[in-house]
Design a protein around this motif. Structure first.
Motif, PDB file in Angstrom:
ATOM      1  N   SER A   1       0.796  -1.230   0.000  1.00 26.66           N
ATOM      2  CA  SER A   1       0.000   0.000   0.000  1.00 26.66           C
ATOM      3  C   SER A   1       0.829   1.281   0.000  1.00 26.66           C
ATOM      4  CB  SER A   1      -0.961   0.012   1.193  1.00 26.66           C
ATOM      5  OG  SER A   1      -0.235   0.053   2.400  1.00 26.66           O
ATOM      6  N   VAL A   2       1.958   1.287   0.693  1.00 27.50           N
ATOM      7  CA  VAL A   2       2.780   2.496   0.798  1.00 27.50           C
ATOM      8  C   VAL A   2       3.952   2.434  -0.166  1.00 27.50           C
ATOM      9  CG1 VAL A   2       4.172   3.905   2.368  1.00 27.50           C
ATOM     10  CG2 VAL A   2       2.102   2.808   3.211  1.00 27.50           C
ATOM     11  N   GLY A   3       4.474   1.242  -0.375  1.00 26.48           N
ATOM     12  CA  GLY A   3       5.637   1.067  -1.240  1.00 26.48           C
ATOM     13  C   GLY A   3       6.832   0.646  -0.419  1.00 26.48           C
ATOM     14  N   ARG A   4       7.575  -0.306  -0.916  1.00 28.67           N
ATOM     15  CA  ARG A   4       8.690  -0.900  -0.180  1.00 28.67           C
ATOM     16  C   ARG A   4       9.709   0.138   0.304  1.00 28.67           C
ATOM     17  NH1 ARG A   4      10.908  -6.429  -2.057  1.00 28.67           N
ATOM     18  NH2 ARG A   4       9.525  -7.075  -0.417  1.00 28.67           N
ATOM     19  N   ARG A   5       9.965   1.157  -0.481  1.00 28.75           N
ATOM     20  CA  ARG A   5      10.980   2.154  -0.107  1.00 28.75           C
ATOM     21  C   ARG A   5      10.394   3.397   0.544  1.00 28.75           C
ATOM     22  NH1 ARG A   5      14.423   1.734  -5.651  1.00 28.75           N
ATOM     23  NH2 ARG A   5      15.269  -0.324  -5.246  1.00 28.75           N
ATOM     24  N   HIS A   6       9.107   3.379   0.821  1.00 29.17           N
ATOM     25  CA  HIS A   6       8.461   4.581   1.336  1.00 29.17           C
ATOM     26  C   HIS A   6       8.022   4.472   2.795  1.00 29.17           C
ATOM     27  CE1 HIS A   6       8.565   6.522  -2.538  1.00 29.17           C
ATOM     28  NE2 HIS A   6       8.237   5.351  -3.057  1.00 29.17           N
ATOM     29  N   TRP A   7       8.510   3.478   3.505  1.00 29.65           N
ATOM     30  CA  TRP A   7       8.284   3.364   4.943  1.00 29.65           C
ATOM     31  C   TRP A   7       9.515   2.712   5.549  1.00 29.65           C
ATOM     32  CZ3 TRP A   7       8.343  -1.189   7.765  1.00 29.65           C
ATOM     33  CH2 TRP A   7       8.330  -2.367   7.015  1.00 29.65           C
ATOM     34  N   LYS A   8       9.660   2.883   6.853  1.00 30.21           N
ATOM     35  CA  LYS A   8      10.784   2.243   7.544  1.00 30.21           C
ATOM     36  C   LYS A   8      10.433   2.057   9.019  1.00 30.21           C
ATOM     37  CE  LYS A   8      13.249   6.597   8.172  1.00 30.21           C
ATOM     38  NZ  LYS A   8      14.497   7.304   7.939  1.00 30.21           N
ATOM     39  N   TRP A   9      11.270   1.290   9.697  1.00 26.63           N
ATOM     40  CA  TRP A   9      11.105   1.081  11.132  1.00 26.63           C
ATOM     41  C   TRP A   9      11.551   2.322  11.893  1.00 26.63           C
ATOM     42  CZ3 TRP A   9       8.922  -2.555  14.053  1.00 26.63           C
ATOM     43  CH2 TRP A   9       8.629  -3.782  13.469  1.00 26.63           C
ATOM     44  N   CYS A  10      10.915   2.572  13.007  1.00 25.24           N
ATOM     45  CA  CYS A  10      11.382   3.575  13.958  1.00 25.24           C
ATOM     46  C   CYS A  10      12.774   3.123  14.412  1.00 25.24           C
ATOM     47  CB  CYS A  10      10.400   3.609  15.122  1.00 25.24           C
ATOM     48  SG  CYS A  10      11.048   4.216  16.670  1.00 25.24           S
ATOM     49  N   LYS A  11      13.691   4.057  14.598  1.00 28.37           N
ATOM     50  CA  LYS A  11      15.064   3.691  14.980  1.00 28.37           C
ATOM     51  C   LYS A  11      15.122   2.982  16.334  1.00 28.37           C
ATOM     52  CE  LYS A  11      17.649   6.921  12.216  1.00 28.37           C
ATOM     53  NZ  LYS A  11      18.207   5.966  11.287  1.00 28.37           N
ATOM     54  N   LEU A  12      14.323   3.418  17.307  1.00 27.90           N
ATOM     55  CA  LEU A  12      14.312   2.750  18.616  1.00 27.90           C
ATOM     56  C   LEU A  12      13.802   1.317  18.501  1.00 27.90           C
ATOM     57  CD1 LEU A  12      12.897   5.513  20.993  1.00 27.90           C
ATOM     58  CD2 LEU A  12      15.257   4.716  20.819  1.00 27.90           C
ATOM     59  N   CYS A  13      12.730   1.126  17.738  1.00 28.81           N
ATOM     60  CA  CYS A  13      12.154  -0.202  17.567  1.00 28.81           C
ATOM     61  C   CYS A  13      13.091  -1.108  16.777  1.00 28.81           C
ATOM     62  CB  CYS A  13      10.805  -0.094  16.870  1.00 28.81           C
ATOM     63  SG  CYS A  13       9.587   0.841  17.815  1.00 28.81           S
ATOM     64  N   GLU A  14      13.761  -0.557  15.777  1.00 28.92           N
ATOM     65  CA  GLU A  14      14.711  -1.325  14.979  1.00 28.92           C
ATOM     66  C   GLU A  14      15.856  -1.833  15.853  1.00 28.92           C
ATOM     67  OE1 GLU A  14      16.306  -0.812  10.523  1.00 28.92           O
ATOM     68  OE2 GLU A  14      16.816   0.840  11.856  1.00 28.92           O
ATOM     69  N   ARG A  15      16.343  -0.993  16.758  1.00 31.19           N
ATOM     70  CA  ARG A  15      17.406  -1.421  17.685  1.00 31.19           C
ATOM     71  C   ARG A  15      16.914  -2.557  18.577  1.00 31.19           C
ATOM     72  NH1 ARG A  15      18.481   4.063  19.858  1.00 31.19           N
ATOM     73  NH2 ARG A  15      18.882   5.080  17.910  1.00 31.19           N
ATOM     74  N   GLU A  16      15.666  -2.454  19.030  1.00 36.71           N
ATOM     75  CA  GLU A  16      15.115  -3.490  19.900  1.00 36.71           C
ATOM     76  C   GLU A  16      15.004  -4.824  19.167  1.00 36.71           C
ATOM     77  OE1 GLU A  16      11.146  -4.426  22.540  1.00 36.71           O
ATOM     78  OE2 GLU A  16      11.651  -2.339  22.098  1.00 36.71           O
ATOM     79  N   ILE A  17      14.569  -4.797  17.917  1.00 42.21           N
ATOM     80  CA  ILE A  17      14.470  -6.015  17.116  1.00 42.21           C
ATOM     81  C   ILE A  17      15.852  -6.623  16.927  1.00 42.21           C
ATOM     82  CG2 ILE A  17      13.986  -6.905  14.802  1.00 42.21           C
ATOM     83  CD1 ILE A  17      11.723  -4.847  14.668  1.00 42.21           C
ATOM     84  N   THR A  18      16.821  -5.804  16.588  1.00 44.42           N
ATOM     85  CA  THR A  18      18.192  -6.273  16.388  1.00 44.42           C
ATOM     86  C   THR A  18      18.717  -6.911  17.669  1.00 44.42           C
ATOM     87  OG1 THR A  18      18.567  -4.525  14.771  1.00 44.42           O
ATOM     88  CG2 THR A  18      20.520  -5.572  15.715  1.00 44.42           C
ATOM     89  N   GLN A  19      18.463  -6.280  18.808  1.00 42.96           N
ATOM     90  CA  GLN A  19      18.936  -6.821  20.078  1.00 42.96           C
ATOM     91  C   GLN A  19      18.285  -8.162  20.382  1.00 42.96           C
ATOM     92  OE1 GLN A  19      21.524  -5.433  21.866  1.00 42.96           O
ATOM     93  NE2 GLN A  19      21.421  -7.447  22.829  1.00 42.96           N
ATOM     94  N   ARG A  20      16.989  -8.306  20.078  1.00 44.53           N
ATOM     95  CA  ARG A  20      16.303  -9.578  20.292  1.00 44.53           C
ATOM     96  C   ARG A  20      16.926 -10.694  19.462  1.00 44.53           C
ATOM     97  NH1 ARG A  20       9.788  -8.520  20.408  1.00 44.53           N
ATOM     98  NH2 ARG A  20       9.767  -7.242  22.275  1.00 44.53           N
ATOM     99  N   ILE A  21      17.246 -10.375  18.226  1.00 46.41           N
ATOM    100  CA  ILE A  21      17.852 -11.369  17.331  1.00 46.41           C
ATOM    101  C   ILE A  21      19.228 -11.781  17.881  1.00 46.41           C
ATOM    102  CG2 ILE A  21      18.854 -11.716  15.028  1.00 46.41           C
ATOM    103  CD1 ILE A  21      16.539  -9.912  13.992  1.00 46.41           C
ATOM    104  N   ILE A  22      20.003 -10.819  18.348  1.00 45.44           N
ATOM    105  CA  ILE A  22      21.329 -11.108  18.912  1.00 45.44           C
ATOM    106  C   ILE A  22      21.199 -11.968  20.166  1.00 45.44           C
ATOM    107  CG2 ILE A  22      23.320 -10.065  20.100  1.00 45.44           C
ATOM    108  CD1 ILE A  22      22.993  -7.677  18.105  1.00 45.44           C
ATOM    109  N   ASP A  23      20.240 -11.616  21.037  1.00 47.75           N
ATOM    110  CA  ASP A  23      20.032 -12.365  22.272  1.00 47.75           C
ATOM    111  C   ASP A  23      19.584 -13.805  22.019  1.00 47.75           C
ATOM    112  OD1 ASP A  23      20.754 -10.102  23.670  1.00 47.75           O
ATOM    113  OD2 ASP A  23      18.701  -9.549  24.223  1.00 47.75           O
ATOM    114  N   GLU A  24      18.768 -14.002  20.979  1.00 46.92           N
ATOM    115  CA  GLU A  24      18.276 -15.341  20.669  1.00 46.92           C
ATOM    116  C   GLU A  24      19.330 -16.203  19.995  1.00 46.92           C
ATOM    117  OE1 GLU A  24      14.726 -14.911  18.371  1.00 46.92           O
ATOM    118  OE2 GLU A  24      13.608 -14.042  20.041  1.00 46.92           O
ATOM    119  N   GLY A  25      20.306 -15.570  19.324  1.00 48.70           N
ATOM    120  CA  GLY A  25      21.306 -16.294  18.529  1.00 48.70           C
ATOM    121  C   GLY A  25      22.364 -16.913  19.293  1.00 48.70           C
TER     122      GLY A  25
END
Length: 108
Positions: free
Chosen positions: A84-108
């Protein structure tokens, strides 16, 4: 496909719905300026189309005039926003993106 037709996707029309989604803190909330029915994208700041965790503190600063959509899952959010918006026309909030990255690191 209309937002109301998709399970796990809900357009937040009123401030009460928005507040309720934030209090429940389940899922993800997009805010921004999606294209109109003709497919034209309105002029918008690059940082205005953002996806957040429902509990993100940055959602407190969202402008009243922006569209707000709640998603049950990341997969549904990504599929809907890419379409609906377009692949390049939205992004993650920087705080939320850091949290997702940290979760992936913690699970790995």
């Amino acid at each position: 496909m209309l937002t109301q037709e998709m399970a796990g996707v809900r357009k937040l029309e009123t401030s009460e719905e928005y507040s309720e989604a934030r209090v429940e803190a389940i899922g993800y909330i997009f805010h921004g300026t999606p294209p109109d029915s003709n497919g034209k994208r309105p002029a918008a700041r690059a940082s205005s189309n953002l996806l957040h965790f429902a509990r993100c503190v940055k959602l407190e600063k969202v402008a009243a005039g922006e569209a707000k959509i709640w998603f049950q899952s990341i997969r549904k959010a990504q599929e809907h926003l890419d379409e609906s918006v377009g692949r390049r026309h939205w992004k993650w909030c920087k705080l939320c993106e850091r949290e997702i990255t940290q979760r992936i690191i913690d699970e790995g």
